[in-house]
Write a protein that holds these residues in place. Sequence first.
Motif, mmCIF file in Angstrom:
data_model
loop_
_atom_site.group_PDB
_atom_site.id
_atom_site.type_symbol
_atom_site.label_atom_id
_atom_site.label_comp_id
_atom_site.label_asym_id
_atom_site.label_seq_id
_atom_site.Cartn_x
_atom_site.Cartn_y
_atom_site.Cartn_z
ATOM 1 N N VAL A 1 6.719 75.370 -33.987
ATOM 2 C CA VAL A 1 6.235 74.187 -34.713
ATOM 3 C C VAL A 1 4.824 74.444 -35.233
ATOM 4 N N CYS A 2 3.940 74.975 -34.364
ATOM 5 C CA CYS A 2 2.551 75.238 -34.756
ATOM 6 C C CYS A 2 2.500 76.207 -35.937
ATOM 7 N N THR B 1 9.646 66.991 -32.928
ATOM 8 C CA THR B 1 8.407 67.013 -32.151
ATOM 9 C C THR B 1 7.416 66.049 -32.777
ATOM 10 N N GLU B 2 6.631 65.406 -31.931
ATOM 11 C CA GLU B 2 5.565 64.563 -32.450
ATOM 12 C C GLU B 2 4.419 65.467 -32.892
ATOM 13 N N GLU B 3 4.024 65.325 -34.154
ATOM 14 C CA GLU B 3 2.942 66.162 -34.673
ATOM 15 C C GLU B 3 1.739 65.316 -35.054
ATOM 16 N N LYS C 1 7.370 74.842 -29.252
ATOM 17 C CA LYS C 1 6.057 74.370 -29.726
ATOM 18 C C LYS C 1 5.348 75.410 -30.599
ATOM 19 N N CYS D 1 -2.485 66.042 -36.814
ATOM 20 C CA CYS D 1 -3.172 67.027 -37.641
ATOM 21 C C CYS D 1 -4.629 66.612 -37.797
ATOM 22 N N TYR E 1 0.109 60.178 -35.317
ATOM 23 C CA TYR E 1 1.114 61.124 -34.826
ATOM 24 C C TYR E 1 2.491 60.633 -35.213
ATOM 25 N N TYR F 1 2.291 67.724 -42.675
ATOM 26 C CA TYR F 1 3.508 67.330 -41.955
ATOM 27 C C TYR F 1 4.042 65.985 -42.424
ATOM 28 N N HIS G 1 3.672 74.399 -39.050
ATOM 29 C CA HIS G 1 2.674 73.399 -39.445
ATOM 30 C C HIS G 1 1.466 74.084 -40.124
#
Length: 97
Positions: free
Chosen positions: A58-59, A16-18, A55, A20, A27, A72, A62
Amino acid sequence: MINPEITSFGDQMQVTEEGCLSIPELYYEVERPNDVTVKYTDLDGQEVTKEAEGKLAVCIQHELDHLDGVLYIDYLSRLKRDRVIKKFDKQAKRAAG
Ligand SMILES: [Zn+2]
């Protein structure tokens, strides 16, 4: 989530593209487990066990990483990570005028 702790990770991975708020406007793709089980205390003081995927998983990973001082970008290759840090430094200098 109070005192959250991931108690298990699924075997399946996702990319996934993260981004912050600690590293604005940048990203990058990060690979993480697609499923997690997280244990925490809710606002009513109840202990909760929750399974999350996609998602949301992932959250959770993160945000919990932040509690351990992990960003990340720490999952990126050293080369990519150094590039991110350089970009971030440039942004910070520009912002400082
Ligand atoms: Zn973050």
